[in-house]
Design a protein around this motif. Sequence first.
Motif, PDB file in Angstrom:
ATOM      1  N   THR A 178      -1.549  12.172  13.413  1.00 48.67           N
ATOM      2  CA  THR A 178      -2.589  12.967  12.469  1.00 48.67           C
ATOM      3  C   THR A 178      -3.458  12.052  11.844  1.00 48.67           C
ATOM      4  N   LEU A 179      -3.226  10.457  12.197  1.00 50.83           N
ATOM      5  CA  LEU A 179      -3.983   9.532  11.511  1.00 50.83           C
ATOM      6  C   LEU A 179      -5.203   9.359  12.275  1.00 50.83           C
ATOM      7  N   ASP A 180      -6.258   8.798  11.670  1.00 46.81           N
ATOM      8  CA  ASP A 180      -7.553   8.510  11.975  1.00 46.81           C
ATOM      9  C   ASP A 180      -7.726   7.570  12.944  1.00 46.81           C
TER      10      ASP A 180
ATOM     11  N   GLU B 188     -19.221  -1.267  21.631  1.00 47.69           N
ATOM     12  CA  GLU B 188     -19.982  -2.272  20.764  1.00 47.69           C
ATOM     13  C   GLU B 188     -20.462  -1.547  19.456  1.00 47.69           C
ATOM     14  N   GLU B 189     -20.649  -0.255  19.523  1.00 54.97           N
ATOM     15  CA  GLU B 189     -21.143   0.323  18.242  1.00 54.97           C
ATOM     16  C   GLU B 189     -20.008   0.692  16.974  1.00 54.97           C
ATOM     17  N   GLY B 190     -18.696   0.066  17.412  1.00 54.39           N
ATOM     18  CA  GLY B 190     -17.759   0.085  16.439  1.00 54.39           C
ATOM     19  C   GLY B 190     -16.912   1.591  16.453  1.00 54.39           C
ATOM     20  N   GLU B 191     -17.411   2.568  17.219  1.00 56.78           N
ATOM     21  CA  GLU B 191     -16.459   3.808  17.546  1.00 56.78           C
ATOM     22  C   GLU B 191     -15.247   3.505  18.274  1.00 56.78           C
ATOM     23  N   GLN B 202     -11.195  11.912  23.766  1.00 61.02           N
ATOM     24  CA  GLN B 202     -10.358  12.037  22.748  1.00 61.02           C
ATOM     25  C   GLN B 202      -9.526  13.490  23.317  1.00 61.02           C
ATOM     26  N   THR B 203      -8.310  13.611  23.212  1.00 60.53           N
ATOM     27  CA  THR B 203      -7.551  14.652  23.727  1.00 60.53           C
ATOM     28  C   THR B 203      -6.737  15.207  22.320  1.00 60.53           C
ATOM     29  N   PHE B 204      -6.250  16.270  22.578  1.00 61.51           N
ATOM     30  CA  PHE B 204      -5.467  17.206  21.390  1.00 61.51           C
ATOM     31  C   PHE B 204      -4.420  17.884  21.761  1.00 61.51           C
ATOM     32  N   ILE B 205      -3.313  17.990  21.100  1.00 59.28           N
ATOM     33  CA  ILE B 205      -2.471  19.128  21.560  1.00 59.28           C
ATOM     34  C   ILE B 205      -2.868  20.720  21.042  1.00 59.28           C
TER      35      ILE B 205
END
Lengths: 462, 462
Positions: A178-180, B188-191, B202-205
């Motif tokens: 759950t961390l960022d 490069e944009e720091g994301e 980005q993946t979730f349960i």
Amino acid sequence: MKHLEVRDLYTNLDSYMDKEVVLRGWIRNHRKQKDFGFIDFSDGTFFKKVQVVYDSNIEGFDDIQKIKTGSAITVEGKVIPSPAQGQEFEVQAVKVVLEGDCPDDFPIQPKRHTKEFLREEAYLRPRTNLFQAVFRVRSVAAMAIHEYFQSRNYLYVHTPLLTTADCEGSDQMFKVTTLDFANVPKTEEGEVDFKEDLFSKQTFITGTGQLHGEAFATAFSKIYTFGPTFRTENSNTKTHANEFWMIEPEIAFCDINGLMDIEEDMLKNVVKYVLEHCKEEMEFLDSFVEKGLLEKLNKVVNTPFVRITHHDVVDILRNSGIDWEFKPGYEDDIAKEHEKFITEHFNGPVFITDWPKDIKAWYMKVNEDGKTVAAVDLEVPGSGELMGGSQREEDYDKLVKRIQEMDVDQETIQWFVNLRKYGTCVHSGFGMGFERLVMYLTGIDNIRDAIPFPRTPGNCNF
Amino acid sequence: MKHLEVRDLYTNLDSYMDKEVVLRGWIRNHRKQKDFGFIDFSDGTFFKKVQVVYDSNIEGFDDIQKIKTGSAITVEGKVIPSPAQGQEFEVQAVKVVLEGDCPDDFPIQPKRHTKEFLREEAYLRPRTNLFQAVFRVRSVAAMAIHEYFQSRNYLYVHTPLLTTADCEGSDQMFKVTTLDFANVPKTEEGEVDFKEDLFSKQTFITGTGQLHGEAFATAFSKIYTFGPTFRTENSNTKTHANEFWMIEPEIAFCDINGLMDIEEDMLKNVVKYVLEHCKEEMEFLDSFVEKGLLEKLNKVVNTPFVRITHHDVVDILRNSGIDWEFKPGYEDDIAKEHEKFITEHFNGPVFITDWPKDIKAWYMKVNEDGKTVAAVDLEVPGSGELMGGSQREEDYDKLVKRIQEMDVDQETIQWFVNLRKYGTCVHSGFGMGFERLVMYLTGIDNIRDAIPFPRTPGNCNF
């Protein structure tokens, strides 16, 4: 008026013949003639479609003729004997109501689509014949497995997916948090500060329910799990997915021979159940996906499986006269080309036992020779390894020695090791990849087509 | 000699009486006298234990008397009528073999342990009477659900757990990754650079299988899911866990009234199935966990459920004369204290329908009043909300409007929205938390005791 399901119509045709019925479902194909129309109608409850016919006497004839493939409709009509060949009945519509229309750009048109194209439309492909068959077989096979184990008094255990136990090596497991990510909290020493994570520890999604399953087997004697499993393997083959379902039975007071008896009996019963419950689907798959599928499966039901040691398999491979890409070795794993040869050689499923210990898992029982383990893989023609199992090391000291030799982190699984301290017993278990079974049952050759929404490297769509 | 399971012995006692049998299992209690010994024996296949008796004529009498509680043993002996009250038979041992011993520090001794203590020994608690009962009921209830839906021709769908769809708000979902937390790659944009993650996104349960279930319902008409579900809720109540199992049926051509019929019929059938298949366990739970459990459940099977609108429930609450902690409001959710009152008021399960739209989910169908949605919660005495369902918004434009109003990210679920474009139809579905059901069936009041290895904030042990 309550509508009738197509399955009920097919299975109780006599009681509906010459009667009025209401059906709700979708148009799979709509063929129009000047004064007639024919609708291939499906509600998905039965593999076969219903032919709905209407003529120009029907109210709104012109509007009905405009209804496109893919639309949802309600049909009121009379079940009548069909004059057409190959179908016993049809429905003569007295009313057709459009419930939800469908534009011309509907991707599932009544023509042949490639499986690759359909993967791109995974949310719509269940509306095709192929996936109506595959996913019905999948559902029925799942029930067959529950039926098999429950009727024999196995306990169904829901083992946890979230875990801190590092039993297969954490590189194989997804990390869960759950961390960022953009702002990972660090300790003063610059390490990731998992104290701030929901479980206050680093957590993974497990790749097996076996460890937890064993805890239950030492209380209920016979258990099975059936749930999703995850691997991070970055491998793009026809048989690997990152998310798949597994069945993992675990049986106390059972050695490796008893385990093979159970595996064989289970597979035969599941095949029989599916053949009985999915007659139409299996005939379709036999005709259009794998010629000879029914013959193959009927043979499985009726023939004892071969049991042979890894050593003897290597002998056969070496004496085959074949120039192997991977030279068969007594200390080595069996390659895909070897699996294929051996199952063809014996023309059916083959249990391969007593594998070299260095290529197998740490929890397997080491045989008296000190070189091999009491492991068994079931290889089946066409699909390769379908089940992998072993007798487990039940001796505390021997298990700890293996854990140390194989460099496994003992701390997070000490509770599992303790099962050998408190009333340990001979016990065995196996794992079966459910998608592998579905592929074997349907003849489908790519795991992406055996699971509703496949997850493979780079692909987590829908 | 193949051993006999205790269940077989109990269910076919006549055919084993006065015969020699072999049993394998564990000692739950061992009472010794000078010339006798009594072993409470269990192999976990049946709730009731077997009394094994032996006397000083047995070979190795002194060693047998030393075998401790928790040990695994093989017993050979004769089934004889028991002179003791309350049991029909016992086994007169002629041989007792120690399979795996057990030290004195075995935590599960034959005495009363608190549930809190047993949670700390979650891997051993299945060996207690309480958890033998709870986890058998859990297993049988799972089978009851499969049996219910499969015999009615629903398709069992394995919806994916890994997802990029953000349908419930990503704060509710665990993030899943193969990235190195200590060293998160950045653009490069720091994301965060998810291109390097296994799925390149980005993946979730996921917290629900509903969206994927709807895709299958528009192909097979009637489907259900049954699998694990996850929430990141940092809440330490008796009814919340971060990992739990859910059943999510979805039915095409079914409105909210049809949905309630299905929910009620399913629950009644599942209760009946468990009462029939877990007689001994349910009697134990009735005696030791929830007095009146059997009466409660028998009444559920035989009484029609109340159906009442949210508005009318608020009227009843307001007219009750009770000084509520949370004042009941026509626009508000129903608090725990209200749930309790209403189920006691009607003395049975209550369907509450037509909820204010602002407190319910974006995919629910807005009623003609423009203020409420066609949602329904089933409240049951003792356990509160057992099922939550709704008729779904089947109109494309209305659904998009709700998505925008509720600020849901449409892009990742456009495929789901498209189901309203290609042959949409009236359809409904519900979700039932499986642990809630297990609690309702067993009388267990804490979700941590209804699931094999509970995961709650700060707790991911074993």
